[in-house]
Design a protein around this motif. Structure first.
Motif, PDB file in Angstrom:
ATOM      1  N   GLU A  39       0.834  -1.197   0.000  1.00 16.58           N
ATOM      2  CA  GLU A  39       0.000   0.000   0.000  1.00 16.58           C
ATOM      3  C   GLU A  39       0.867   1.245   0.000  1.00 16.58           C
ATOM      4  OE1 GLU A  39      -2.695  -0.122   3.253  1.00 16.58           O
ATOM      5  OE2 GLU A  39      -3.658  -1.989   2.628  1.00 16.58           O
ATOM      6  N   GLN A  88       1.705   4.890   1.053  1.00 15.68           N
ATOM      7  CA  GLN A  88       1.379   5.639   2.272  1.00 15.68           C
ATOM      8  C   GLN A  88       2.202   6.921   2.329  1.00 15.68           C
ATOM      9  OE1 GLN A  88       0.961   3.422   6.024  1.00 15.68           O
ATOM     10  NE2 GLN A  88       2.439   4.809   6.928  1.00 15.68           N
ATOM     11  N   SER A 140       6.003   2.811  -0.274  1.00 19.01           N
ATOM     12  CA  SER A 140       5.237   1.577  -0.389  1.00 19.01           C
ATOM     13  C   SER A 140       5.393   0.780   0.897  1.00 19.01           C
ATOM     14  CB  SER A 140       5.747   0.756  -1.579  1.00 19.01           C
ATOM     15  OG  SER A 140       4.968  -0.400  -1.762  1.00 19.01           O
ATOM     16  N   HIS A 153       2.761  -5.513   3.518  1.00 21.26           N
ATOM     17  CA  HIS A 153       1.901  -6.148   4.520  1.00 21.26           C
ATOM     18  C   HIS A 153       2.761  -7.145   5.292  1.00 21.26           C
ATOM     19  CE1 HIS A 153      -2.207  -6.722   5.882  1.00 21.26           C
ATOM     20  NE2 HIS A 153      -2.025  -8.025   5.877  1.00 21.26           N
TER      21      HIS A 153
END
Length: 516
Positions: free
Chosen positions: A253, A255, A268, A271
């Motif tokens: 994701e 951010q 990036s 996870h």
């Protein structure tokens, strides 16, 4: 040559006031986006008076806490983002044995969920505001809380070293990931260690402890052992879900990175193992709650992803990659294809994953009637019983579910009728769509601000869209998407390109590239 601009609807309600010289105020823009999507930013005098009363009572009165089962002695911990202050859940686990085969180890897991409903009465002023907004809205630069910060990050948050009322969701995880001995009850708890994904993730995956990030973890072997036990339970649960067809997209994701409220860059975020731990334990908790309400023949709100209506389009996409999926929706087969593509084509995988997610359709809340023998299922999680219940400080359906569960435990009538639950589900779905629009618009603006000082630099990327409206490129590092406004002829989706950043416009959320 820059793209032509059109008037953003927000200009009519004050987005232009976000501009001050060459400076763009993202906080002002976030408030404007919220107002444009129909969110209220004002709190009534009645809400403020209710908040004052709750604060005067210290949240939940000590006499009410004393009546609860006392579990404060357990080594509870929480794991969340580095900046999170609205702590909804804490975790604890212990090793036990499989009751069928005592030679096999099992893990008893307790999840403590903040008892927000103990402080906020149904249909009270604060509750009505929460019901209207439905969730805390995170814009990247400013949060718009569903509940007043004095509650959601204070008196109803499971803050470190504070006594709190909680709803305990308990289950035992066997080696094969099966759950037994599921139960729910109320208790008094105390968070002993507030931890962050950024420190727990490397510890779990590589046994690395950054003492600067987590002095608590480095100095506490018992806590380290506790986290490893929770991780083992989570990994067993995850493996079982995978066998049942739960989808694992494993997407990084983008951010924004802020310092003193100023956007410095876009990074990036992968996870990591700690995020997986919380995700897996919360899914199991939500399944336990949904199943308990269903078994008690109590109506509830379900969180579902429907079986994809556009499955054939997903089948066609897989065929282009050389994979044949079944004619009927099959999450197990789809997950196999997803995992295969992650390894085979990592550059194009993020766009393929996003396409599949869009084709599956968004998650939604629905009413599950107490007398329904087959409640609606969650296709993406391969779960027959699933409700949102573990974030009552920041999601209204979780607060509703908490009240339903407490009524069930007390053998009292449900506080919500079916018609009311159906209306809450419909309104929440509408507000969730609005929340997503706010988040997308603000991320584009934040990205444009972050890239302002990189005009003239060149980047590697991949084409993500190409139609009569233009050609779009996703840059690999930093993870940014924009439009190619020079040299876009002949480019198609999937092409790898090198581009130069030539223009950004935070007010219009534009990032423009030229093909090199």
């Amino acid at each position: 040559m820059h793209r032509s601009v059109t008037e953003h609807p927000l200009c009519s309600i004050g987005i232009q006031s976000a501009m001050s010289g060459n400076h763009f105020d993202l906080n002002v823009a976030a408030a404007g986006e919220m107002q444009f999507q129909g969110f209220s930013l004002r709190h009534s005098a009645d809400e403020q008076a209710q908040l004052a009363t709750i604060v005067a009572n210290d949240g939940v009165p000590q006499t009410d806490l004393d009546a609860l089962l006392d579990l404060r002695n357990l080594l509870w911990s929480s794991i969340d983002n580095d900046t999170s202050r609205d702590l909804d859940q804490i975790e604890w686990a212990e090793e036990t044995v499989d009751p069928v085969d005592p030679k096999d180890a099992a893990i008893r897991v307790l999840i403590g969920v903040a008892d927000v409903s103990a402080a906020i009465a149904k249909d009270s002023p604060i509750d009505r505001f929460a019901r209207d907004q439905t969730q805390t809205v995170y814009t990247g630069v400013r949060n718009f809380p569903m509940l007043p910060n004095a509650l959601s990050t204070g008196l109803t948050s499971l803050n470190e070293n504070e006594d709190r009322a909680a709803l305990i969701i308990e289950y035992t995880v066997l080696k094969d990931g099966a759950m037994i001995h599921q139960k729910i009850y109320r208790a008094q708890v105390q968070n002993k260690a507030q931890l962050a994904y950024s420190s727990v993730g490397p510890f779990l995956s590589d046994n690395k402890i950054d003492a600067r990030l987590s002095i608590k973890l480095a100095a506490n072997p018992e806590l380290q052992q506790q986290l490893r036990l929770q991780d083992e339970a989570a990994q067993n649960l995850r493996a079982a879900r995978a066998r049942n067809g739960s989808l694992d997209f494993r997407r990084s994701e983008a951010q924004p990175i802020l310092a003193d409220g100023v956007v410095k860059s876009i990074e990036s975020i992968e996870h990591n193992r700690a995020m997986q731990l919380i995700e897996d334990l919360m899914i199991a908790s939500n399944e336990t709650v949904a199943e308990s309400l269903h078994n008690a023949k109590r109506s509830s709100l379900r969180r579902i992803v429907r079986s994809p209506e556009r499955w054939q389009r997903i089948v066609d996409l897989a065929a282009l990659k050389g994979t044949q999926l079944p004619a009927e929706p099959d999450s197990l087969a789809l997950n196999g294809f997803i995992l295969e593509q992650q390894k085979a084509d990592p550059d194009h995988y993020p766009d393929l994953a996003l396409t599949i997610i869009k084709l599956m359709g968004a998650g939604e809340y629905v009413l599950s009637r107490g007398n329904d023998p087959t409640p609606p299922a969650h296709f993406a999680l391969a779960a027959q019983d699933y409700s949102h219940s573990t974030a009552p400080n920041r999601r209204f359906p979780d607060l509703v579910t908490q009240r339903l569960v407490k009524a069930m435990l007390a053998h009292e009538p449900a506080p919500y009728g079916d018609d009311e639950l159906a209306m809450i589900a419909e309104h929440t779905n509408d507000r969730e769509r609005a929340t997503n629009k706010v988040a997308r618009s603000m991320f584009k603006r934040i990205t444009a601000v972050a890239m302002q000082n990189r005009v003239g630099e060149t980047f590697n990327g991949v084409i993500t869209g190409a139609n009569d409206k233009g050609v779009w490129v996703r840059v690999f590092t930093p993870p940014v998407e924009g439009k190619i406004v020079q040299g876009d002829k002949g480019l198609d989706v999937g092409d790898k390109v090198r581009v130069k950043l030539i223009h950004t416009d935070p007010q219009r959320a534009f990032i423009d590239f030229a093909r090199v």
